[in-house]
Design a protein around this motif. Structure first.
Motif, short mmCIF file in Angstrom:
data_model
loop_
_atom_site.label_atom_id
_atom_site.label_comp_id
_atom_site.label_asym_id
_atom_site.label_seq_id
_atom_site.Cartn_x
_atom_site.Cartn_y
_atom_site.Cartn_z
N TYR A 41 0.83 -1.14 0.00
CA TYR A 41 -0.17 0.07 -0.03
C TYR A 41 0.89 1.30 -0.13
O TYR A 41 0.43 2.16 -0.63
CB TYR A 41 -0.93 0.18 1.23
CG TYR A 41 -2.22 -1.01 0.88
CD1 TYR A 41 -2.15 -2.21 1.77
CD2 TYR A 41 -3.18 -0.57 0.08
CE1 TYR A 41 -3.10 -2.93 1.71
CE2 TYR A 41 -4.26 -1.31 -0.06
CZ TYR A 41 -4.52 -2.37 0.69
OH TYR A 41 -5.46 -3.22 0.53
N LEU A 42 1.87 1.16 0.69
CA LEU A 42 2.71 2.49 0.86
C LEU A 42 3.54 2.70 -0.69
O LEU A 42 3.35 3.84 -1.01
CB LEU A 42 3.90 2.32 1.82
CG LEU A 42 3.41 1.98 3.36
CD1 LEU A 42 4.44 1.87 4.43
CD2 LEU A 42 2.30 3.02 3.79
N GLU A 43 4.03 1.71 -1.20
CA GLU A 43 4.63 1.98 -2.35
C GLU A 43 3.61 2.44 -3.45
O GLU A 43 3.77 3.20 -4.29
CB GLU A 43 5.35 0.51 -3.04
CG GLU A 43 6.37 0.38 -2.29
CD GLU A 43 6.66 -1.45 -2.49
OE1 GLU A 43 7.90 -1.64 -2.40
OE2 GLU A 43 5.83 -2.21 -2.92
N ASP A 47 3.83 6.04 -5.50
CA ASP A 47 3.74 5.89 -6.94
C ASP A 47 2.87 6.78 -7.47
O ASP A 47 2.75 7.62 -8.55
CB ASP A 47 3.60 4.40 -7.43
CG ASP A 47 4.91 3.70 -7.38
OD1 ASP A 47 6.01 4.12 -6.57
OD2 ASP A 47 4.88 2.43 -7.77
N ALA A 48 1.41 6.92 -6.94
CA ALA A 48 0.40 7.71 -7.26
C ALA A 48 0.77 9.13 -6.93
O ALA A 48 0.56 10.01 -7.79
CB ALA A 48 -0.87 7.12 -6.60
N LEU A 49 1.22 9.33 -5.76
CA LEU A 49 1.76 10.76 -5.60
C LEU A 49 2.65 11.13 -6.27
O LEU A 49 2.55 12.59 -7.11
CB LEU A 49 2.28 10.92 -3.94
CG LEU A 49 1.29 10.89 -2.95
CD1 LEU A 49 1.91 10.86 -1.70
CD2 LEU A 49 0.48 12.12 -3.13
N GLN A 50 3.80 10.35 -6.75
CA GLN A 50 4.85 10.79 -7.66
C GLN A 50 4.26 11.14 -9.23
O GLN A 50 4.66 12.18 -9.86
CB GLN A 50 6.03 9.60 -7.72
CG GLN A 50 7.34 10.19 -8.32
CD GLN A 50 8.19 9.01 -8.13
OE1 GLN A 50 8.04 7.77 -8.18
NE2 GLN A 50 9.55 9.64 -7.87
N TYR A 51 3.40 10.11 -9.38
CA TYR A 51 2.76 10.16 -11.03
C TYR A 51 2.17 11.49 -11.00
O TYR A 51 2.16 12.16 -12.03
CB TYR A 51 2.02 9.06 -10.93
CG TYR A 51 1.16 9.06 -12.26
CD1 TYR A 51 1.59 8.71 -13.64
CD2 TYR A 51 -0.05 9.49 -12.53
CE1 TYR A 51 1.06 8.67 -14.77
CE2 TYR A 51 -0.79 9.67 -13.67
CZ TYR A 51 -0.23 9.20 -14.64
OH TYR A 51 -0.91 9.32 -15.91
N GLU A 52 1.27 11.93 -10.20
CA GLU A 52 0.50 13.05 -10.21
C GLU A 52 1.49 14.29 -10.15
O GLU A 52 0.77 15.32 -10.94
CB GLU A 52 -0.68 13.16 -9.16
CG GLU A 52 -1.77 11.85 -9.22
CD GLU A 52 -2.46 12.46 -10.70
OE1 GLU A 52 -2.45 13.42 -11.21
OE2 GLU A 52 -2.85 11.48 -11.50
N MET A 53 2.43 14.14 -9.15
CA MET A 53 3.04 15.51 -9.21
C MET A 53 4.01 15.63 -10.37
O MET A 53 4.27 16.85 -10.78
CB MET A 53 4.18 15.39 -8.00
CG MET A 53 3.42 15.49 -6.90
SD MET A 53 4.28 15.26 -5.20
CE MET A 53 5.10 17.05 -5.20
#
Length: 92
Positions: A41-43, A47-53
């Motif tokens: 879940y943490l990964e 990944d989602a935060l990094q993708y959106e940023m």
């Protein structure tokens, strides 16, 4: 919705497979797709935060110890280095 109703729905298999948290469902969905990878879940959150940023320069992260420290569970680890203090901000 109460915790008891969630547990009852899960035991009756009324919760969609994409939401349920059991290894069998997750492993079956990964096994059929060569491009898929299994994440914690943490990964997945990182990944989602990094993708959106990367996708949208208006996205930022604010929170307690999310900057240099990388968050209590290290979810935001590396985001401060990549996006800087303007977009990854520690709050009190």
């Amino acid at each position: 919705m109460t915790w008891d109703s969630i547990v009852q729905r899960e035991t009756k298999n009324e919760i969609p497979h994409s939401v349920r948290n059991d290894n069998v469902v997750r492993n079956e969905s990964v096994a059929g797709n060569d491009n898929a990878r299994e994440l914690t879940y943490l990964e997945a959150i990182r990944d989602a935060l990094q993708y959106e940023m990367r996708r949208d320069p208006r996205v930022l992260v604010m929170g307690e110890d999310v900057g240099v420290f990388g968050g209590a569970f290290k979810v935001t680890q590396g985001l401060f280095d990549e996006f800087g203090e303007e977009r990854v901000m520690d709050t009190p």
